[in-house]
Design an enzyme around this catalytic site. Structure first.
Site, short mmCIF file in Angstrom:
data_model
loop_
_atom_site.label_atom_id
_atom_site.label_comp_id
_atom_site.label_asym_id
_atom_site.label_seq_id
_atom_site.Cartn_x
_atom_site.Cartn_y
_atom_site.Cartn_z
N TRP A 464 -25.50 16.45 -4.60
CA TRP A 464 -24.75 15.81 -5.69
C TRP A 464 -24.46 14.35 -5.36
O TRP A 464 -24.41 13.94 -4.22
CB TRP A 464 -23.43 16.54 -5.91
CG TRP A 464 -23.61 17.94 -6.37
CD1 TRP A 464 -23.51 19.09 -5.61
CD2 TRP A 464 -23.92 18.36 -7.69
NE1 TRP A 464 -23.75 20.18 -6.39
CE2 TRP A 464 -24.01 19.77 -7.68
CE3 TRP A 464 -24.15 17.69 -8.89
CZ2 TRP A 464 -24.29 20.52 -8.80
CZ3 TRP A 464 -24.43 18.44 -10.02
CH2 TRP A 464 -24.51 19.83 -9.98
N GLN A 485 -22.70 13.33 -11.22
CA GLN A 485 -21.67 14.08 -11.96
C GLN A 485 -20.98 13.25 -13.03
O GLN A 485 -20.58 13.79 -14.06
CB GLN A 485 -20.65 14.63 -10.96
CG GLN A 485 -21.23 15.67 -10.03
CD GLN A 485 -20.32 16.01 -8.87
OE1 GLN A 485 -19.55 15.17 -8.40
NE2 GLN A 485 -20.41 17.23 -8.39
N ALA A 718 -6.83 8.53 1.46
CA ALA A 718 -7.62 9.42 2.32
C ALA A 718 -6.88 10.73 2.54
O ALA A 718 -5.87 10.78 3.25
CB ALA A 718 -7.91 8.74 3.66
N GLU A 775 -9.87 12.42 -8.90
CA GLU A 775 -9.67 13.67 -8.19
C GLU A 775 -8.22 13.73 -7.75
O GLU A 775 -7.66 12.75 -7.24
CB GLU A 775 -10.59 13.79 -6.97
CG GLU A 775 -12.01 14.20 -7.31
CD GLU A 775 -12.85 14.48 -6.07
OE1 GLU A 775 -12.36 14.24 -4.95
OE2 GLU A 775 -13.99 14.93 -6.23
N TYR A 778 -6.38 16.67 -2.49
CA TYR A 778 -6.88 17.93 -1.93
C TYR A 778 -5.81 18.63 -1.09
O TYR A 778 -5.76 19.85 -1.03
CB TYR A 778 -8.08 17.66 -1.01
CG TYR A 778 -9.38 17.33 -1.66
CD1 TYR A 778 -9.48 17.00 -3.02
CD2 TYR A 778 -10.56 17.33 -0.91
CE1 TYR A 778 -10.70 16.69 -3.59
CE2 TYR A 778 -11.78 17.01 -1.47
CZ TYR A 778 -11.85 16.68 -2.82
OH TYR A 778 -13.07 16.37 -3.37
#
Length: 877
Positions: A464, A485, A718, A775, A778
């Site tokens: 990807w 994407q 990060a 995004e 995480y």
């Protein structure tokens, strides 16, 4: 590791001993050819021993500041374990300083300054380093003052700062400088809270003409501010009032134009000419009026500022536009350079940079107009660019490409590289150019020649890729998105069109764009670009002079700015630029800006401990090789005044280990001037919090000015990275990526990722975003750690409830809560429900089904989770 509070670090077994020098007067009988004896010279005297010493902190009672000046190399001063820290000695009288010896214990300073002061408050730096190695440092310096200090900004170990001895040599008897007569305010940049009309501008109060004046609106409070270019010790301020004077006002100073200290105050002023003796220091001086003496506003014929001594900053060096020093990491080729030499350099750079995503190395490879044969395979932090006025002025027979073989064919970490202002002709028999990239990798002002050729944004078989930009570019053939994407294409031309789609493909002002069809395929097509300025670029003219071209503002545009047309804009000789090399202080950079210079940053990491302050309208700040500005010691990296037409391009900002309030600020808080005809613009400006080291910043980019244009930006915290790189919820801390307070701000190609609260907050009216990629963090440890009051998580894009007009097209937000997949975000887009707040074509994705996004926007749209990983919504409301 045990805490310092409960353990004591053992002292090294071998105590460093140092022979004191220069305590006596030596007579040297050196015979000259004529037999005369050379006169004896008095050595400088050790002035610091036994003098009063103070420090910002001490590790414990056994390591006081006085131990560093007691002449005993077995005792030491040691500080707390944090940055910054300082040790200061009072010499008792003003002295001329010629040498400072630092006898470090094992805990040394990697970055520190030696500074002098006459009053213990205003400091002049006489030595600075960011590469200290400890041991014994005997430093020759030039300076004067009563007080001398070591100001440590970065420790060399995990402990504090520790000095066996701090020795200052020189000669006493210097006199305190007198108040000078030079008006340092004259001709300096001036701004004001308001002006009565265009003929009574702030600049009129510092133009040296007693017949021109500044006048404010007829209300309280009002202020006039002057930028002195660098920190000055201010001893006198002279105010020449027009009839409309201030009855109550303060004189204030500031180091950054934001936090102010009052150095004079009155409530009984009577106007006329006031010559005021003051004591203070700062780069900025402000007259802050709180009560008018008449029914009119405030009005000054002249504001004069006198100082003691001159600026402490080194001189700003001139730039030779025909032979500029572009830094050791910039490689310039011309058609006479052997092909083997060029290819060898390209291969060496790629080998070094292919996997080097967190190293400090930065490179620019530049080609003068002509034809070349080269295979340019770009690794991290490498820019390749042509030096022609048109991309077609430089043609590479070969490739300009990016692959992802280093990461097993997965291109989702191919960041931080750039190809610009070149044309490429593929080798005979080859028809494919691959540009497998994700964020912060612009393919800008490029020309891929040949209708039979195609550029692949990855091929779908190897892995990807995840988001990029193509702008002001012509591809004669076909663009194949493959497994890409998401992608944003602006003002480009695709001769044979585009094929492919995954989640979010946005085309704006593109000739040859596919038909609009969101969400199947996911093509958002916007016919025109309402207002944009292309990125400034470096080029070489026909005489061999290096210049910077600044493209003009375009309105309702389609296609490129250059193909089969003459680009509109202005050209600036590089002689008008200050070329910034790594190691240059922010004070020197600001001195250059105050002299009216533009800035060209050479490849490298540029550390600053105070803001770079851009105050002049139409200033250009251009970086080569993804030049990086790192904000150390909690500093702000750059502040841009609320002025017209500043351009910042090709710069990356990076957080230091001490928390910064913000890394870049465009316009001070409360900015309100209109810049509709000449907006400030940011081009390929990237931000990183964490990665090579722990990074911290509360906010990343704050836009307070109106009418600002963002042209491709990636703001990244990060939270996941390569092995061995520090990441974590409590390590790299950052609340928000982008905060927009200004009105009529437009963002083209906006990427904001992994922040711990709102990713983007939009408080201004009239905002527009074309393509948004996000995004979520995480590394959320659990739901309780990520609650916005009673709401689960924070929206990726928050428009304030007070906003009445806002539009956005082509937005994607993705979750991957791999630390705790049970975490839920309530909604990705949170906006006021208003017919003039419109969102078009949105997608949310639970990547691999790891984590949940409950709703797309407000309470609309489905749930993205393991069972239904991708959710589309075409309009809201």
């Amino acid at each position: 590791m045990t805490s310092r509070a409960t353990s004591v670090r053992p002292r090294p077994r071998r105590v460093v001993r140092h022979l004191l020098v220069g305590l006596t007067v030596a007579l040297v009988a050196a015979l000259t050819p004529t037999g005369a004896i050379t006169p004896a010279q008095a050595a400088p005297t050790l002035l610091s021993q036994g003098r009063p010493a103070t420090a910002s902190s001490t590790e414990n009672a056994g390591t006081p500041a006085s131990a560093a000046v007691d002449g005993n190399t077995g005792t030491r001063w040691a500080s707390a374990f944090s940055d910054p820290q300082w040790l200061q000695v009072d010499l008792g009288a003003r002295a001329t300083i010629s040498q400072v010896n630092l006898l470090w214990e094992g805990a040394y300073g990697r970055a520190f300054q030696l500074q002098t002061s006459d009053d213990g408050a205003t400091w002049t730096t006489i030595y600075s380093t960011t590469t200290g190695t400890g041991g014994t440092q005997n430093l020759t310096v030039t300076g004067a003052g009563r007080y001398v200090r070591m100001n440590g900004t970065a420790r060399g170990t995990g402990y504090g700062y520790s000095l066996w001895e701090f020795q200052v040599y020189g000669e006493t008897g210097g006199t305190t400088p007198t108040c000078g007569s030079t008006n340092v305010a004259q001709g300096s940049p001036a701004t004001a809270s308001s002006t009565q009309d265009a003929g009574l501008a702030a600049s009129a109060a510092v133009d040296g003409n007693p017949g021109t004046r500044w006048a404010s609106a007829a209300s309280d409070p009002q202020w006039l501010r002057v930028d002195l270019g660098s920190t000055r010790t201010i001893c006198r301020v002279v105010l020449t009032w027009e009839a409309a004077y201030a009855r109550a006002f303060q004189l204030q100073t500031s180091a950054d134009g934001s936090t102010w200290t009052t150095i004079y105050s009155t409530t009984t002023a009577t106007g006329g000419t006031q010559s005021l003796t003051v004591t203070g220091s700062g780069r900025y001086l402000r007259v802050y009026g709180t009560v008018r003496g008449t029914a009119y506003g405030y009005s000054l014929w002249e504001l004069a500022v006198n100082t003691t001594g001159g600026t402490s900053e080194p001189p700003v060096t001139p730039t030779d536009p025909y032979n500029p020093n572009l830094g050791s990491n910039t490689f310039v080729f011309d058609p006479s350079t052997p092909t083997s030499t060029i290819q060898s350099r390209l291969n060496t750079l790629f080998t070094q940079q292919e996997t080097n995503q967190f190293g400090p190395q930065r490179y620019a490879v530049l080609f003068k107009p002509g034809t070349y044969t080269a295979d340019v395979n770009l690794g991290f932090f490498t820019q390749v660019a042509g030096l022609g006025m048109s991309p077609d002025d430089v043609n590479l027979n070969g490739h300009v490409r990016t692959e992802a073989f280093w990461f097993g064919g997965n291109a989702t970490q191919n960041f931080w590289r750039a190809a610009e202002n070149l044309s490429v002709t593929l080798p005979a028999g080859q028809t494919v150019e691959r540009w497998a990239v994700s964020q912060a990798a612009p393919y800008r002002r490029m020309h891929l020649r040949g209708a039979q050729n195609q550029i692949q944004l990855w091929n779908g078989g190897d892995g990807w890729s995840s988001g990029g930009l193509m702008a002001d570019t012509r591809v004669d053939g076909l663009v194949v998105s493959g497994s890409q994407q998401q992608w944003y294409s602006r003002n480009s031309e695709f001769g044979n069109g585009w094929t492919g789609s995954v989640w979010n493909m946005v085309f704006q002002g593109v000739n040859g764009a596919p038909a609009p069809s969101f969400p199947n395929p996911s093509h958002t097509v916007i016919a025109q670009t309402p207002q944009v300025r292309e990125k400034p670029f470096l080029y070489v003219d026909g005489t061999g002079e290096y210049r910077v071209f600044v493209p003009a503002l375009r309105t309702n545009s389609t296609g490129t700015s250059w193909y089969n047309k003459t680009p509109a804009g202005s050209s600036i000789s590089l002689s008008q630029f200050f070329v910034v090399q790594p190691g240059t202080s922010a004070a020197t950079i600001n001195a250059a800006l105050a002299q009216g210079r533009h800035l060209l940053f050479t490849p490298g990491v540029h550390h600053v401990t105070e803001p770079i302050q851009v105050n002049r309208a139409d200033t250009v700040v251009l970086g080569l090789g993804l030049a990086t500005i790192q904000a150390d010691n909690g500093a702000v990296g750059m502040r841009v005044a609320d002025v017209d037409g500043v351009k910042v391009a090709g710069i990356m900002f990076e957080a230091g280990t001490t928390n910064s309030p913000v890394l870049m600020e465009v316009g001070p808080s409360g900015s309100s001037a209109s810049h509709a005809t000449n907006p400030t613009s940011l081009h390929d400006v990237f931000f990183r919090i964490g990665g090579p080291h722990v990074g911290k910043a509360t906010n990343t980019l704050t836009v307070n000015s109106d009418n600002v244009i963002g042209d491709h930006m990636w703001l990244w915290r990060a939270d996941h990275a390569a092995e061995g790189v520090p990441t974590g919820w409590t390590l790299n801390t950052a609340d928000t990526g982008l905060t927009v307070n200004g009105d009529n701000v437009t963002m083209y190609g906006l990427f904001v990722e992994h922040y711990q609260k709102y990713q983007t907050i939009w408080n201004g009216n009239g905002g527009r975003t074309y393509f948004y990629q996000n995004e979520l963090p995480y590394d959320v440890p659990n739901q309780a750690a990520w609650m916005n009051g009673s709401t689960r998580g924070y929206a990726a894009y928050k428009v304030a409830d007070s906003v009445t007009t806002h539009q956005a097209w082509g937005l994607g937000s993705y979750s991957y809560f791999n630390v705790n997949p049970a975490v839920v975000e309530e909604r990705s887009f949170e906006v006021p429900t208003n017919p003039n707040v419109r969102f078009t074509n949105m997608v949310t994705v639970s990547l691999g089904g790891v984590g949940t996004i409950n709703r797309v926007i407000n309470n609309a749209g489905g749930t993205a989770n393991a069972a239904n990983q991708t959710v589309y919504l075409t309009t809201y409301p």
